[in-house]
Every structure is written in structure tokens, then in C-alpha cells.
Write a protein that holds these residues in place. Structure first.
Motif, PDB file in Angstrom:
ATOM      1  N   ASP A   9       2.979 -14.610  13.874  1.00 31.41           N
ATOM      2  CA  ASP A   9       3.770 -15.783  14.167  1.00 31.41           C
ATOM      3  C   ASP A   9       3.584 -16.816  13.128  1.00 31.41           C
ATOM      4  O   ASP A   9       3.271 -17.837  13.645  1.00 31.41           O
ATOM      5  N   ALA A  10       4.294 -16.397  12.053  1.00 31.33           N
ATOM      6  CA  ALA A  10       4.170 -17.591  11.070  1.00 31.33           C
ATOM      7  C   ALA A  10       5.276 -17.041   9.982  1.00 31.33           C
ATOM      8  O   ALA A  10       5.579 -16.064   9.874  1.00 31.33           O
ATOM      9  N   SER A  11       5.747 -18.270   9.143  1.00 31.85           N
ATOM     10  CA  SER A  11       6.586 -17.737   8.069  1.00 31.85           C
ATOM     11  C   SER A  11       5.994 -18.263   6.898  1.00 31.85           C
ATOM     12  O   SER A  11       5.204 -19.153   6.574  1.00 31.85           O
ATOM     13  N   ALA A  12       6.257 -17.572   5.873  1.00 32.52           N
ATOM     14  CA  ALA A  12       6.007 -17.844   4.359  1.00 32.52           C
ATOM     15  C   ALA A  12       6.866 -17.307   3.166  1.00 32.52           C
ATOM     16  O   ALA A  12       7.542 -16.471   3.607  1.00 32.52           O
ATOM     17  N   ASP A  13       6.740 -17.791   2.107  1.00 28.48           N
ATOM     18  CA  ASP A  13       7.303 -17.172   0.947  1.00 28.48           C
ATOM     19  C   ASP A  13       6.931 -15.875   0.679  1.00 28.48           C
ATOM     20  O   ASP A  13       5.611 -15.695   0.290  1.00 28.48           O
ATOM     21  N   ALA A  14       7.857 -15.118   0.499  1.00 28.48           N
ATOM     22  CA  ALA A  14       7.585 -13.695   0.109  1.00 28.48           C
ATOM     23  C   ALA A  14       8.658 -13.140  -0.584  1.00 28.48           C
ATOM     24  O   ALA A  14       9.640 -13.389  -0.297  1.00 28.48           O
ATOM     25  N   ASP A  15       8.468 -11.922  -1.448  1.00 29.19           N
ATOM     26  CA  ASP A  15       9.260 -11.221  -1.962  1.00 29.19           C
ATOM     27  C   ASP A  15       9.330  -9.857  -1.550  1.00 29.19           C
ATOM     28  O   ASP A  15      10.027  -8.729  -2.011  1.00 29.19           O
ATOM     29  N   VAL A  16       8.497  -9.355  -0.527  1.00 28.77           N
ATOM     30  CA  VAL A  16       8.565  -8.107  -0.030  1.00 28.77           C
ATOM     31  C   VAL A  16       8.549  -8.405   1.621  1.00 28.77           C
ATOM     32  O   VAL A  16       8.026  -9.149   2.417  1.00 28.77           O
ATOM     33  N   TYR A  17       9.489  -7.598   2.135  1.00 28.16           N
ATOM     34  CA  TYR A  17       9.863  -7.613   3.616  1.00 28.16           C
ATOM     35  C   TYR A  17       9.848  -6.403   4.290  1.00 28.16           C
ATOM     36  O   TYR A  17      10.201  -5.172   3.525  1.00 28.16           O
ATOM     37  N   PHE A  18       9.635  -6.196   5.525  1.00 34.62           N
ATOM     38  CA  PHE A  18       9.625  -4.906   6.334  1.00 34.62           C
ATOM     39  C   PHE A  18      11.016  -4.342   6.412  1.00 34.62           C
ATOM     40  O   PHE A  18      11.882  -5.352   6.717  1.00 34.62           O
ATOM     41  N   PRO A  19      11.172  -3.328   6.381  1.00 32.67           N
ATOM     42  CA  PRO A  19      12.782  -2.719   6.494  1.00 32.67           C
ATOM     43  C   PRO A  19      13.185  -3.040   8.010  1.00 32.67           C
ATOM     44  O   PRO A  19      12.392  -3.176   8.941  1.00 32.67           O
ATOM     45  N   GLN A  20      14.512  -2.856   8.157  1.00 28.93           N
ATOM     46  CA  GLN A  20      15.278  -3.011   9.353  1.00 28.93           C
ATOM     47  C   GLN A  20      14.555  -1.960  10.446  1.00 28.93           C
ATOM     48  O   GLN A  20      14.165  -0.876   9.865  1.00 28.93           O
ATOM     49  N   PHE A  21      14.553  -2.476  11.504  1.00 31.24           N
ATOM     50  CA  PHE A  21      13.476  -1.475  12.683  1.00 31.24           C
ATOM     51  C   PHE A  21      14.511  -1.717  13.873  1.00 31.24           C
ATOM     52  O   PHE A  21      14.947  -2.818  14.402  1.00 31.24           O
ATOM     53  N   ASP A  22      14.909  -0.656  14.494  1.00 31.37           N
ATOM     54  CA  ASP A  22      15.467  -0.628  15.777  1.00 31.37           C
ATOM     55  C   ASP A  22      14.657  -0.579  16.841  1.00 31.37           C
ATOM     56  O   ASP A  22      14.542   0.555  17.390  1.00 31.37           O
ATOM     57  N   ALA A  23      14.137  -1.699  17.343  1.00 29.68           N
ATOM     58  CA  ALA A  23      13.114  -2.038  18.432  1.00 29.68           C
ATOM     59  C   ALA A  23      13.929  -1.494  19.888  1.00 29.68           C
ATOM     60  O   ALA A  23      13.042  -0.870  20.728  1.00 29.68           O
TER      61      ALA A  23
END
Length: 55
Positions: A9-23
Motif C-alpha cells: 500500500d504505497a506508491s513510488a516512481d517506477a518504470d516496470v509495472y505488473f501486467p493487467q490481472f483479471d481479479a
């Protein structure tokens, strides 16, 4: 298929993200929650829901 990961539960600057996920296709179970250095996180298990067959 099961997936286990840590949700932070935090936000940060990043250049890599987890792909879309159909929860919607998974049942979410929180295994453990904690806080460290003011950041909350949870260890979570996603288990694929079984298909309901209509006959």
C-alpha cells in the motif's frame, strides 16, 4: 492455478509495472498483513475459481 504475492500500500516512481490481472476470475485470500517503516503490506493468495458447467 494459484498466485501468491505481496500487495504493498504505497506508491513510488517506477518504470516496470505488473501486467493487467483479471481479479474477477480468482478468489482473493489475505494470508498475512503487517506494517514496516510506515508502509502497510499484505501477503495475498489468488485461487482460480472453478467454472460452473451448465448442463
Amino acid at each position: 492455478m494459484n498466485c501468491c504475492w505481496t500487495e504493498i500500500d504505497a506508491s513510488a516512481d517506477a518504470d516496470v509495472y505488473f501486467p493487467q490481472f483479471d481479479a474477477y476470475r480468482y478468489r482473493r485470500t489475505v494470508e498475512y498483513t503487517a506494517e514496516e517503516q510506515g508502509i502497510q503490506f499484505a501477503h495475498v493468495r489468488y485461487e482460480r475459481k472453478r467454472k460452473k458447467w451448465i448442463v
